[in-house]
Design a protein around this motif. Structure first.
Motif: not given
Length: 524
Positions: A221-249
């Motif tokens: 869901l976070l990968q496909n989170l659409p832009p909206s007025d409810q998603t602040s820049s801080d929330l976007r930053a938290a999402v990006d940090r979470l996804l960026a920390g995922l390792p690959d195979v």
């Protein structure tokens, strides 16, 4: 309190080793005198329903059965600690007294357990009991002071029995003891606080299961989170940090990358906090989830019912102090750990009716925190001492890894068994070689096009054996055809390779015995 306690046979006579029997025919004094309870010349049967020590005497609740069959309960005091369940014959010389004979008094004392049957309670068994009495024995010149106590057992097949023990330290009446069987007449104390922590771990683990949800549901869901007025820049930053920390195979295919992924999985967040590390300096799955929750909460409508959603977040904030105490039980004696369900089953939470996107996202994030905590608590529950006395440590965790555009949760469980230090020293004297640690590793994942797979491996003294299970017939056949090549690669890495097999289906699930959970609070 730690140390050893002895279970010593009570003597058949009345020397200084036991409290002197005041045999006068009036061993029991009724708290409320009863005239004619037992007629002159008659005898009644009495059973001790409860025992409580009061200074130097003992208060008893007796169920008296008269010859007519009528039963009544009376309260009495005694100079002897008559164990709960003891059956005696009594007469009544006066309204305020009941009398038992010398032989019956001795028999009732000997009726308490004075030794353990190690065939029924093998060495290493954990006994739990509540202290009923505590007396100091007459001191023998040149010998240390000995305290004799009666303990009501609360677990095993002997639950309800009374055990007579001697200890170099006084045992406080009403407290709960945990002790490990050493031999037929010796027990070793286990710190009580650690056993209570074990119960707390089990209770928390049960409550987590109803709240946890799969990580991939949230991450997709976070990968496909659409832009909206409810998603602040801080929330976007938290999402990006979470996804960026995922390792690959590829990262998980190298020792350094795997070690980094394990450290950042969230399983060690509390350890980092306890050691003064700043978890914001490196990605940490659990810390990043908590930051995401913190960014989501202010943006919710005021009417939102957050009680269930924030439950996991509240516990997460309390976890550092909770784990600080619970970590103290690792390596301590516990009942033989039973395997908690592994892997954790997939659990996807659907959006509730009338729930907006942020509410649903918050609920998924809280469920993800609960899932990580389920792994942490499972690790604590499965750490302790096995029935043969080996120390077991368990680390169970989950790493979401990238596989092209997919996110595949990789569940991992490490278990280490080692001989206690005392036994290791003995073996070094006998064998001139310490016993090696035994490591077990379990993996579980569902990756396309292989499908669901589980792997179990065991390593000891450089020798590796492994069993693989694949739920898809094609995958099982593919692995079977490549086992020889896998064996060669393992041999080239310097390992001795034992059994290496692949099976179609799932690993068999053996019988599970839950940890002992019957407890009495000393303040109750």
């Amino acid at each position: 309190m730690t140390g050893e306690i002895n279970i010593l046979p009570l003597p058949q006579t009345t020397p200084a080793a036991t409290r002197p029997l005041a045999i006068s025919g009036e061993l029991l004094k009724l708290l409320t005198p009863i005239e004619g309870l037992i007629t002159t010349g008659q005898t009644a049967r009495a059973e001790v329903l409860s025992l409580k020590q009061a200074d130097q005497t003992f208060q008893l609740l007796l169920k008296v059965t008269l010859e007519s069959g009528r039963q009544t309960t009376v309260q009495a005091t005694s100079n002897l600690p008559l164990a709960q369940g003891t059956s005696i014959a009594v007469t009544q010389p006066s309204a305020g007294n009941l009398a038992i004979t010398v032989q019956q008094a001795l028999a009732s004392s000997v009726a308490t357990l004075t030794r353990l049957d190690t065939a029924q309670l093998p060495v290493g068994t954990l006994l739990q009991g509540k202290v009923l009495t505590s007396q100091v024995l007459p001191q023998v010149p040149g010998q240390p002071t000995v305290f004799r106590s009666m303990v009501s057992l609360l677990n095993t097949a002997l639950s309800g029995s009374t055990l007579s023990i001697d200890s170099p330290q006084p045992l406080r009446i009403g407290t709960l003891l945990s002790a490990q069987v050493q031999d037929t007449q010796t027990l070793k104390f286990v710190p009580l606080s650690n056993r209570q922590e074990q119960l707390a771990v089990t209770q928390q683990l049960v409550s987590q299961s109803s709240r946890q949800g799969s990580l991939n549901g949230l991450l997709t869901l976070l990968q496909n989170l659409p832009p909206s007025d409810q998603t602040s820049s801080d929330l976007r930053a938290a999402v990006d940090r979470l996804l960026a920390g995922l390792p690959d195979v590829q990262q998980l295919s190298t020792p350094k990358g795997l070690a980094q992924a394990l450290a950042n999985s969230g399983a060690f967040l509390e350890t980092k906090l306890l050691t003064g590390q700043n978890p914001t300096l490196a990605p940490d799955m659990k810390a990043d989830l908590l930051k995401l929750i913190a960014q989501l909460t202010p943006g919710l409508p005021a009417s939102t019912n957050l009680s269930a959603i924030i439950a996991a977040n509240t516990l997460a904030q309390a976890m550092p102090s909770f784990v600080r105490n619970a970590l103290g039980m690792l390596g301590q004696v516990s009942a033989k750990p039973s395997p908690t369900d592994f892997p954790l089953p997939e659990r996807l939470l659907q959006s509730a009716e009338g729930e907006d996107d942020l509410e649903h996202l918050l609920r998924l994030a809280a469920a993800a925190v609960s899932r990580l905590q389920s792994h942490q608590l499972s690790s604590l529950e499965q750490s302790g001492v096995t029935s043969d006395g080996r120390l077991m440590s368990t680390w169970q965790l989950e790493i979401p890894m990238r596989n092209l555009q997919d996110i595949v949760p990789l569940q991992i469980k490490f278990q280490r068994e080692e001989t206690p230090e005392k036994e290791q020293q003995h073996e070094r004297r006998d064998e001139q070689e310490p016993r090696q640690q035994l490591w077990r590793v379990e993996l579980a994942f569902d990756m396309e096009p292989l499908g669901p797979m589980q792997i179990q491996a065991q390593l000891i003294k450089g020798s590796l054996s492994s069993q693989l299970w694949a739920e898809r017939p094609y995958t099982a056949s593919l692995i079977e055809n490549n086992l020889a090549a896998l064996r060669q690669r393992l041999l080239a890495s310097g390992l001795n390779v034992g059994d290496l097999d692949c099976h179609h289906g799932k690993p068999p699930q053996g019988p599970q015995t839950r940890l002992e959970q019957r407890w009495v609070d000393e303040t109750a």
